[in-house]
Design a protein around this motif. Structure first.
Motif, PDB file in Angstrom:
ATOM      1  N   ASP A 160       0.858  -1.188   0.000  1.00  0.00           N
ATOM      2  CA  ASP A 160       0.000   0.000   0.000  1.00  0.00           C
ATOM      3  C   ASP A 160       0.891   1.233   0.000  1.00  0.00           C
ATOM      4  OD1 ASP A 160      -1.836   2.006   0.336  1.00  0.00           O
ATOM      5  OD2 ASP A 160      -2.822   1.124   2.084  1.00  0.00           O
ATOM      6  N   SER A 185      -0.210   4.374  -0.554  1.00  0.00           N
ATOM      7  CA  SER A 185      -0.978   5.605  -0.363  1.00  0.00           C
ATOM      8  C   SER A 185      -0.396   6.421   0.790  1.00  0.00           C
ATOM      9  CB  SER A 185      -2.455   5.293  -0.096  1.00  0.00           C
ATOM     10  OG  SER A 185      -2.602   4.469   1.049  1.00  0.00           O
ATOM     11  N   VAL A 186      -0.490   7.740   0.640  1.00  0.00           N
ATOM     12  CA  VAL A 186       0.062   8.684   1.618  1.00  0.00           C
ATOM     13  C   VAL A 186      -1.004   9.719   1.943  1.00  0.00           C
ATOM     14  CG1 VAL A 186       1.789  10.506   1.973  1.00  0.00           C
ATOM     15  CG2 VAL A 186       2.450   8.365   0.856  1.00  0.00           C
ATOM     16  N   THR A 187      -1.137  10.067   3.211  1.00  0.00           N
ATOM     17  CA  THR A 187      -2.067  11.120   3.618  1.00  0.00           C
ATOM     18  C   THR A 187      -1.269  12.357   4.018  1.00  0.00           C
ATOM     19  OG1 THR A 187      -2.113  10.313   5.900  1.00  0.00           O
ATOM     20  CG2 THR A 187      -3.793   9.468   4.398  1.00  0.00           C
ATOM     21  N   THR A 241       2.198  11.118   5.750  1.00  0.00           N
ATOM     22  CA  THR A 241       2.196   9.880   6.517  1.00  0.00           C
ATOM     23  C   THR A 241       1.806   8.716   5.618  1.00  0.00           C
ATOM     24  OG1 THR A 241       1.586  11.055   8.550  1.00  0.00           O
ATOM     25  CG2 THR A 241       1.241   8.666   8.512  1.00  0.00           C
ATOM     26  N   THR A 263       0.202   5.204   4.715  1.00  0.00           N
ATOM     27  CA  THR A 263      -0.915   4.403   5.229  1.00  0.00           C
ATOM     28  C   THR A 263      -0.430   3.049   5.726  1.00  0.00           C
ATOM     29  OG1 THR A 263      -2.434   5.513   3.710  1.00  0.00           O
ATOM     30  CG2 THR A 263      -3.154   3.404   4.632  1.00  0.00           C
ATOM     31  N   GLN A 264       0.519   2.461   5.010  1.00  0.00           N
ATOM     32  CA  GLN A 264       1.053   1.146   5.360  1.00  0.00           C
ATOM     33  C   GLN A 264       1.869   1.240   6.654  1.00  0.00           C
ATOM     34  OE1 GLN A 264       1.041  -2.131   3.352  1.00  0.00           O
ATOM     35  NE2 GLN A 264       1.319  -2.504   5.522  1.00  0.00           N
ATOM     36  N   GLN A 298       7.523   6.431   9.300  1.00  0.00           N
ATOM     37  CA  GLN A 298       6.219   6.350   8.634  1.00  0.00           C
ATOM     38  C   GLN A 298       5.686   7.741   8.314  1.00  0.00           C
ATOM     39  OE1 GLN A 298       3.354   3.941  10.725  1.00  0.00           O
ATOM     40  NE2 GLN A 298       1.720   4.312   9.246  1.00  0.00           N
ATOM     41  N   SER A 299       5.980   8.732   9.166  1.00  0.00           N
ATOM     42  CA  SER A 299       5.586  10.122   8.925  1.00  0.00           C
ATOM     43  C   SER A 299       6.816  10.962   8.615  1.00  0.00           C
ATOM     44  CB  SER A 299       4.844  10.698  10.130  1.00  0.00           C
ATOM     45  OG  SER A 299       3.601  10.050  10.322  1.00  0.00           O
ATOM     46  N   SER A 339       5.534   5.439  -3.959  1.00  0.00           N
ATOM     47  CA  SER A 339       4.307   6.232  -4.045  1.00  0.00           C
ATOM     48  C   SER A 339       4.426   7.273  -5.145  1.00  0.00           C
ATOM     49  CB  SER A 339       4.031   6.932  -2.717  1.00  0.00           C
ATOM     50  OG  SER A 339       4.939   8.012  -2.537  1.00  0.00           O
TER      51      SER A 339
END
Length: 235
Positions: A81, A83-85, A92, A94-95, A117-118, A140
């Motif tokens: 995964d 995806s990044v927020t 950050t 998602t995984q 992760q962040s 990503s």
């Protein structure tokens, strides 16, 4: 569950011998046993599996057998995964529970010490994430981050432009010493959230209802050229 008389059975173990995953692949109408003989992991984390099979087009097989036994070769693609927020200027992944390396998209080089992760960049730019999960690696998309400057700059009057209040809630006013044309409010991801034609006015108000809390860029076309200002919205 068996697909036919026999299947390829693939098992991936971690360094301590624990099973990370196990999978079965095969046809459903083979006349003799199927057997996986070789498995290779390539640079991007995918696996290439080779062996023999007597099955025709059925179950996992997509081609007919050409003799008593044929070579059967296929690739197992990694599933990561990517995806990044974005929350203000922090990105950050998602995984969770993976290996992370944040990359500067403009140079293609890793950002020093950015392996969590962040990630909160120190500089405005475009960034992407190289993520490794259970031996699989994927990257990503690039995300644009605008770094906010000090509060005096956020509400300053350089080039005759000011925003007030700043931070703002549901409305912000733009005041200019010269006539204003188009005004745009842009998110840190580069998306235009609002566009307004001031038609030469020197003071306008923008409705911010519905905007999420965060840092935005206000792009203002003036008689002296384009000007950008950072705007903080709080709810």
């Amino acid at each position: 569950t068996l697909k036919g008389f026999s299947d390829y059975w693939l098992v991936k173990l971690d360094k301590t011998g624990n099973i990370e995953w196990e999978k079965r692949y095969g046809g459903s109408n083979e006349t003799r046993g199927e057997a996986a003989l070789h498995l290779y992991q390539i640079a991007n984390g995918d696996f290439v599996v080779s062996g023999m099979s007597s099955a025709a087009n059925s179950a996992d097989k997509t081609d007919d057998c050409r003799g008593d036994h044929d070579y059967w070769i296929f690739t197992l693609e990694c599933s990561v995964d990517t995806s990044v927020t974005a929350n203000n200027i922090t990105l950050t992944a998602t995984q969770a529970g993976a290996g992370y390396k944040w990359i500067d998209c403009s140079t293609g080089q890793p950002v020093p010490n950015a392996d969590g992760q962040s990630f909160t960049p120190d500089n405005t730019g475009d960034y992407k994430l190289l993520i490794t999960q259970k031996g699989c690696t994927d990257t990503s998309a690039c995300y644009h981050v605008e770094i906010p400057v000090g509060i005096s700059d956020l509400s300053g009057n350089t080039s005759g432009i000011s925003l007030y209040p700043n931070p703002a809630t549901n409305q912000v006013s733009v005041r200019s010493a010269t006539p204003v044309g188009m005004v745009r409010v842009v998110s840190i991801m580069g998306a235009t959230m609002l566009e307004y034609n001031a038609n030469g006015l020197q003071e306008i108000s923008l409705d911010l209802n519905g905007f999420a809390t965060g840092i935005y860029t206000v792009q203002i076309e003036t008689a002296n050229g384009p000007v950008s200002r950072k705007l903080e919205i709080i709810n």
